[in-house]
Design a protein around this motif. Structure first.
Motif, PDB file in Angstrom:
ATOM      1  N   ASN A 190      13.699  12.774   6.172  1.00 56.19           N
ATOM      2  CA  ASN A 190      13.557  13.645   7.339  1.00 56.19           C
ATOM      3  C   ASN A 190      12.110  14.084   7.521  1.00 56.19           C
ATOM      4  OD1 ASN A 190      13.205  15.520   5.339  1.00 56.19           O
ATOM      5  ND2 ASN A 190      14.789  16.924   6.034  1.00 56.19           N
ATOM      6  N   ASN A 191      11.261  13.600   6.620  1.00 52.98           N
ATOM      7  CA  ASN A 191       9.847  13.949   6.694  1.00 52.98           C
ATOM      8  C   ASN A 191       9.047  12.852   6.005  1.00 52.98           C
ATOM      9  OD1 ASN A 191       7.253  14.946   6.400  1.00 52.98           O
ATOM     10  ND2 ASN A 191       7.862  16.941   5.635  1.00 52.98           N
ATOM     11  N   GLN A 239       4.787  11.913   5.652  1.00 46.09           N
ATOM     12  CA  GLN A 239       3.436  12.306   6.025  1.00 46.09           C
ATOM     13  C   GLN A 239       2.425  11.375   5.368  1.00 46.09           C
ATOM     14  OE1 GLN A 239       4.682  16.934   5.580  1.00 46.09           O
ATOM     15  NE2 GLN A 239       2.509  16.687   6.042  1.00 46.09           N
ATOM     16  N   ARG A 251      10.135  13.203   2.034  1.00 47.48           N
ATOM     17  CA  ARG A 251      11.239  13.986   1.494  1.00 47.48           C
ATOM     18  C   ARG A 251      12.465  13.735   2.355  1.00 47.48           C
ATOM     19  NH1 ARG A 251      10.556  20.431   2.763  1.00 47.48           N
ATOM     20  NH2 ARG A 251       9.991  20.329   4.971  1.00 47.48           N
ATOM     21  N   GLY A 282      16.245  19.258   3.672  1.00 48.22           N
ATOM     22  CA  GLY A 282      15.795  20.599   3.960  1.00 48.22           C
ATOM     23  C   GLY A 282      14.550  21.100   3.295  1.00 48.22           C
ATOM     24  N   ASN A 283      14.700  21.857   2.220  1.00 44.88           N
ATOM     25  CA  ASN A 283      13.576  22.503   1.567  1.00 44.88           C
ATOM     26  C   ASN A 283      13.156  21.811   0.285  1.00 44.88           C
ATOM     27  OD1 ASN A 283      12.856  24.446   3.367  1.00 44.88           O
ATOM     28  ND2 ASN A 283      14.236  25.988   2.541  1.00 44.88           N
ATOM     29  N   THR A 284      13.364  20.518   0.206  1.00 47.55           N
ATOM     30  CA  THR A 284      12.887  19.775  -0.963  1.00 47.55           C
ATOM     31  C   THR A 284      11.406  19.484  -0.825  1.00 47.55           C
ATOM     32  OG1 THR A 284      13.511  17.702   0.086  1.00 47.55           O
ATOM     33  CG2 THR A 284      15.137  18.721  -1.369  1.00 47.55           C
ATOM     34  N   PRO A 285      10.720  19.229  -1.930  1.00 47.54           N
ATOM     35  CA  PRO A 285       9.280  18.963  -1.860  1.00 47.54           C
ATOM     36  C   PRO A 285       8.999  17.534  -1.397  1.00 47.54           C
ATOM     37  CG  PRO A 285      10.035  18.799  -4.115  1.00 47.54           C
ATOM     38  CD  PRO A 285      11.215  19.276  -3.308  1.00 47.54           C
ATOM     39  N   LEU A 286       7.783  17.318  -0.957  1.00 46.20           N
ATOM     40  CA  LEU A 286       7.328  15.962  -0.671  1.00 46.20           C
ATOM     41  C   LEU A 286       7.117  15.222  -1.993  1.00 46.20           C
ATOM     42  CD1 LEU A 286       4.632  16.361   2.146  1.00 46.20           C
ATOM     43  CD2 LEU A 286       6.816  15.143   2.317  1.00 46.20           C
ATOM     44  N   VAL A 287       7.561  13.980  -2.037  1.00 49.91           N
ATOM     45  CA  VAL A 287       7.298  13.099  -3.176  1.00 49.91           C
ATOM     46  C   VAL A 287       6.178  12.157  -2.761  1.00 49.91           C
ATOM     47  CG1 VAL A 287       8.241  11.316  -4.672  1.00 49.91           C
ATOM     48  CG2 VAL A 287       9.664  13.275  -4.015  1.00 49.91           C
ATOM     49  N   THR A 299       9.368  28.591   1.653  1.00 49.48           N
ATOM     50  CA  THR A 299       9.271  27.820   0.420  1.00 49.48           C
ATOM     51  C   THR A 299       7.838  27.358   0.211  1.00 49.48           C
ATOM     52  OG1 THR A 299      11.521  26.999   0.766  1.00 49.48           O
ATOM     53  CG2 THR A 299      10.185  25.859  -0.871  1.00 49.48           C
ATOM     54  N   PHE A 338       5.402  25.022  -2.631  1.00 46.50           N
ATOM     55  CA  PHE A 338       5.435  24.065  -3.726  1.00 46.50           C
ATOM     56  C   PHE A 338       4.074  24.038  -4.399  1.00 46.50           C
ATOM     57  CE2 PHE A 338       9.458  22.455  -2.350  1.00 46.50           C
ATOM     58  CZ  PHE A 338       9.426  22.433  -0.962  1.00 46.50           C
ATOM     59  N   TYR A 352       1.623  21.707  -6.861  1.00 49.12           N
ATOM     60  CA  TYR A 352       1.397  20.369  -7.391  1.00 49.12           C
ATOM     61  C   TYR A 352       0.183  20.399  -8.312  1.00 49.12           C
ATOM     62  CZ  TYR A 352       4.365  18.506  -3.586  1.00 49.12           C
ATOM     63  OH  TYR A 352       5.399  18.215  -2.731  1.00 49.12           O
ATOM     64  N   LEU A 384       4.643  17.186  -8.655  1.00 52.33           N
ATOM     65  CA  LEU A 384       5.222  18.496  -8.407  1.00 52.33           C
ATOM     66  C   LEU A 384       5.373  19.256  -9.716  1.00 52.33           C
ATOM     67  CD1 LEU A 384       6.616  20.377  -6.281  1.00 52.33           C
ATOM     68  CD2 LEU A 384       8.776  19.362  -7.061  1.00 52.33           C
ATOM     69  N   THR A 434       8.848  24.688  -7.527  1.00 56.84           N
ATOM     70  CA  THR A 434       9.223  25.105  -6.177  1.00 56.84           C
ATOM     71  C   THR A 434       9.485  26.595  -6.202  1.00 56.84           C
ATOM     72  OG1 THR A 434      10.270  22.973  -5.726  1.00 56.84           O
ATOM     73  CG2 THR A 434      10.929  24.839  -4.344  1.00 56.84           C
ATOM     74  N   THR A 445       6.002  25.613   3.661  1.00 54.09           N
ATOM     75  CA  THR A 445       6.788  25.196   4.797  1.00 54.09           C
ATOM     76  C   THR A 445       7.673  26.353   5.246  1.00 54.09           C
ATOM     77  OG1 THR A 445       8.406  23.587   5.609  1.00 54.09           O
ATOM     78  CG2 THR A 445       8.625  24.278   3.330  1.00 54.09           C
ATOM     79  N   GLY A 457      10.525  25.407   6.872  1.00 54.86           N
ATOM     80  CA  GLY A 457      11.792  24.747   7.140  1.00 54.86           C
ATOM     81  C   GLY A 457      11.732  23.290   6.757  1.00 54.86           C
ATOM     82  N   PRO A 458      12.561  22.474   7.372  1.00 54.45           N
ATOM     83  CA  PRO A 458      12.674  21.073   6.980  1.00 54.45           C
ATOM     84  C   PRO A 458      11.604  20.150   7.544  1.00 54.45           C
ATOM     85  CG  PRO A 458      14.249  21.575   8.704  1.00 54.45           C
ATOM     86  CD  PRO A 458      13.597  22.873   8.339  1.00 54.45           C
ATOM     87  N   GLY A 459      10.672  20.640   8.337  1.00 49.08           N
ATOM     88  CA  GLY A 459       9.684  19.787   8.980  1.00 49.08           C
ATOM     89  C   GLY A 459       8.462  19.528   8.130  1.00 49.08           C
ATOM     90  N   LEU A 510       5.050  19.717   5.990  1.00 49.50           N
ATOM     91  CA  LEU A 510       4.499  20.580   4.943  1.00 49.50           C
ATOM     92  C   LEU A 510       2.991  20.694   5.155  1.00 49.50           C
ATOM     93  CD1 LEU A 510       7.255  20.214   3.527  1.00 49.50           C
ATOM     94  CD2 LEU A 510       5.999  20.049   1.378  1.00 49.50           C
TER      95      LEU A 510
END
Lengths: 109, 114
Positions: free
Chosen positions: A30-31, A33, A90, A93-98, B32, B34, B36, B46, B49, B97, B99-101, B103
């Motif tokens: 969903n994201n 970058q 990622r 929702g609120n998971t980090p970018l890998v 939220t 993060f 790194y 990472l 969180t 962030t 929300g879900p968009g 970062l």
């Protein structure tokens, strides 16, 4: 969790050449970058592109979410384009970018 | 785009001392954040969180007692490296962030422990 792979790991270009960097990801996202990390370490956000195509000057990016890959195009490269390019993704929702391991680009005059 | 400010950008400290790094979202509320860490010629990994008002969630292998994270408000998270040692020398970057968009990332903090 999601896995992100980038290729090639290293790339050397003559100034003025074009290049394509690839990012494969293991799950739906969903994201997604693309970043350029400059010599001082700062991450420059190039594109937020979970799907579709975007262009910004000499750079453009395309993400084909259904096939789980994204491409970053650099046209008419300049020495200032040198650095490391990271793709990160990622999938909820609120998971980090890998982050992928990056592509180290050197543009020589 | 939204702005995330990180401070300090560089810090040098003696072994055994503690160092605090701040991460602020300047124009949005970061539900939220993060943290790194990046070693030379490697990718960003990472560490943890943090959600506003609750305890941070640490990645496997990251010592929670060494890397204290506090996210007391919707615009500020802090990372404190306690009893720093030379092997803690690294580049630390926060992201935030709402929300879900997308970062947004801070400028990073380069820590050198002598």
């Amino acid at each position: 969790g999601i896995q992100v792979e980038q290729s090639p790991p290293d790339l050397i270009l003559q100034e003025g050449a074009n290049s394509t960097l690839r990012c494969n990801f293991s799950d739906s996202v969903n994201n997604l970058q693309w970043f350029h990390q400059n010599p001082w370490g700062q991450l420059i956000n190039l594109f937020y592109i979970p799907s579709g195509t975007k262009q910004n000057g000499r750079l453009s990016a395309t993400t084909v979410a259904t096939e789980r890959y994204s491409l970053l195009y650099i046209s008419s490269s300049q020495t200032t384009d040198s650095g490391v390019y990271f793709c990160a993704a990622r999938n909820s929702g609120n998971t980090p970018l890998v982050f992928g391991k990056g592509t180290r680009l050197s543009v020589i005059a | 785009g939204a702005v995330v400010s990180q401070h300090p950008s560089r810090v040098i400290c003696k072994s055994g001392t503690s160092v605090k790094i701040e991460c602020r979202s300047l124009d949005f509320q970061a539900t939220t954040m993060f943290w790194y860490r990046q070693f030379p010629k490697q990718s960003l990994m990472l560490m943890a969180t943090s959600n506003e008002g609750s305890k941070a969630t640490y990645e496997q292998g990251v010592e929670k007692d060494k890397f204290l994270i506090n996210h007391a408000s919707l615009t500020l998270s802090t990372l404190t490296v306690t009893s720093a040692h030379p092997e803690d020398s690294s580049f630390y970057i926060c992201s935030a962030t709402d929300g879900p968009g997308e970062l947004f990332f801070g400028e990073g903090s380069r820590l050198t422990v002598l």
